[in-house]
Design an enzyme around this catalytic site. Structure first.
Site, short mmCIF file in Angstrom:
data_model
loop_
_atom_site.label_atom_id
_atom_site.label_comp_id
_atom_site.label_asym_id
_atom_site.label_seq_id
_atom_site.Cartn_x
_atom_site.Cartn_y
_atom_site.Cartn_z
N SER A 1 35.15 38.93 45.53
CA SER A 1 34.68 37.74 46.27
C SER A 1 35.16 37.76 47.73
CB SER A 1 35.07 36.46 45.55
OG SER A 1 36.42 36.43 45.13
N GLY B 1 40.61 39.46 46.01
CA GLY B 1 41.39 40.50 46.67
C GLY B 1 40.62 41.81 46.64
N LEU B 2 41.14 42.79 47.33
CA LEU B 2 40.47 44.09 47.43
C LEU B 2 40.38 44.78 46.07
CD1 LEU B 2 42.35 45.43 50.59
CD2 LEU B 2 39.97 44.62 50.50
N SER B 3 39.46 45.71 45.96
CA SER B 3 39.38 46.55 44.77
C SER B 3 40.72 47.28 44.61
CB SER B 3 38.24 47.55 44.94
OG SER B 3 38.20 48.42 43.83
N GLY B 4 41.25 47.28 43.40
CA GLY B 4 42.52 47.97 43.16
C GLY B 4 43.74 47.15 43.52
N SER B 5 43.53 45.91 43.96
CA SER B 5 44.69 45.08 44.35
C SER B 5 45.47 44.63 43.12
CB SER B 5 44.24 43.87 45.18
OG SER B 5 43.32 43.07 44.45
N GLY B 6 44.80 44.57 41.97
CA GLY B 6 45.50 44.18 40.74
C GLY B 6 44.94 42.93 40.07
N LYS B 7 43.78 42.47 40.51
CA LYS B 7 43.20 41.23 39.96
C LYS B 7 43.02 41.32 38.44
CE LYS B 7 39.47 41.66 42.50
NZ LYS B 7 39.83 42.92 43.19
N SER B 8 42.31 42.35 37.99
CA SER B 8 42.02 42.47 36.55
C SER B 8 43.29 42.67 35.74
CB SER B 8 41.10 43.67 36.29
OG SER B 8 39.91 43.52 37.00
P1 ADP Z 1 41.22 45.03 40.74
O1 ADP Z 1 40.84 44.25 39.50
O2 ADP Z 1 41.82 44.16 41.81
O3 ADP Z 1 40.15 45.95 41.24
P2 ADP Z 1 42.79 46.60 38.91
O4 ADP Z 1 43.65 45.60 38.18
O5 ADP Z 1 41.56 47.11 38.25
O6 ADP Z 1 42.45 45.96 40.34
O7 ADP Z 1 43.63 47.85 39.35
C1 ADP Z 1 44.95 47.75 39.84
C2 ADP Z 1 45.67 49.06 39.56
O8 ADP Z 1 46.97 49.00 40.14
C3 ADP Z 1 45.84 49.29 38.09
O9 ADP Z 1 45.69 50.68 37.83
C4 ADP Z 1 47.31 48.87 37.85
O10 ADP Z 1 47.90 49.54 36.76
C5 ADP Z 1 47.96 49.29 39.16
N1 ADP Z 1 49.17 48.55 39.51
C6 ADP Z 1 50.33 49.14 39.88
N2 ADP Z 1 51.26 48.20 40.15
C7 ADP Z 1 50.71 47.00 39.92
C8 ADP Z 1 51.18 45.66 40.01
N3 ADP Z 1 52.43 45.39 40.39
N4 ADP Z 1 50.32 44.65 39.72
C9 ADP Z 1 49.04 44.93 39.37
N5 ADP Z 1 48.53 46.18 39.25
C10 ADP Z 1 49.36 47.22 39.53
#
Ligand code: ADP
Length: 197
Positions: A105, A31-38
């Site tokens: 990815s 998924g996109l950066s910031g989507s919540g993967k980590s």
């Molecule tokens: P990625 O790994 O996809 O780049 P991150 O997990 O690093 O994304 O970042 C996702 C951000 O979104 C985090 O700051 C997280 O706290 C925030 N967030 C807010 N709501 C949610 C949610 N429902 N699920 C996952 N992350 C969330």
């Protein structure tokens, strides 16, 4: 490669799994950066740990500090990044672990390469489908802003493509699901597949 012979080891993948009393698999978060993967992968790993499952979390940024620190973000390097991570994930699954891999990815063909490393059912693609606007609004690492300013080039979703999965085992949109909801969806899925009890 011609003079390199594959050794068949006495302790097999099945024996590792049996000793760990679990059914190893790979959960591939895309998924996109910031989507919540980590965030989801981290919360899921903790939950699996509480369920006595042996796990390992491979995370895009962390891997780029070590194993893949020689790689950049050109299309070619992104392909190699994912190929290596797919290989490492396979080794860890062979070792009897439930592996969680969180990588943007962006290319379908690379995710397919990783999927092809595994027998049917062992590769579980988790598409974190949070819309770009929400990811950009969150911008947890300030990267979207830099990409919009042109400071970062080839940023996925801005000036580099993201190819959506066509048949992911799970799709989680975190603009509507909480972290807890997402983790519960994945745990339910693993139970429905007999991967965990
Ligand atoms: P990625 O790994 O996809 O780049 P991150 O997990 O690093 O994304 O970042 C996702 C951000 O979104 C985090 O700051 C997280 O706290 C925030 N967030 C807010 N709501 C949610 C949610 N429902 N699920 C996952 N992350 C969330």
């Amino acid at each position: 490669m011609n003079n390199i012979v594959w050794h068949n080891h006495s302790v097999t993948k099945e024996m590792h799994a049996e000793l760990n009393a679990q059914r190893p698999c790979l959960l591939w978060f895309t998924g996109l950066s910031g989507s919540g993967k980590s965030t989801i992968a981290n919360a899921l790993e903790l939950e699996l740990h509480k369920l006595q499952q042996r796990t390992y979390l491979l995370d895009g940024d962390n891997v780029r500090h070590g194993l893949n620190k020689d790689l950049g973000f050109s299309d070619e390097d992104r392909v190699e990044n994912i190929r290596r991570v797919g290989e490492v994930s396979r080794l860890f699954v062979d070792a009897g672990l439930i592996v969680l891999s969180a990588f943007i990815s962006p290319f379908r063909s690379d995710r397919q390469i990783a999927r092809d490393f595994f027998p049917e059912g062992e590769f579980i693609e988790v598409y974190v489908s949070t819309p770009l606007a929400v990811c950009e609004e969150r911008d947890p690492k300030g990267l979207y802003q830099k990409a919009r300013e042109g400071v970062i080039k080839q940023f996925t979703g801005i000036d580099s493509p993201y190819e959506e999965p066509e048949a992911a085992e799970l799709v989680l949109d975190t603009s509507v699901l909480s972290v807890r909801d997402s983790v519960e969806h994945i745990i339910s899925y693993l139970r429905s597949q007999g991967r965990i009890s």
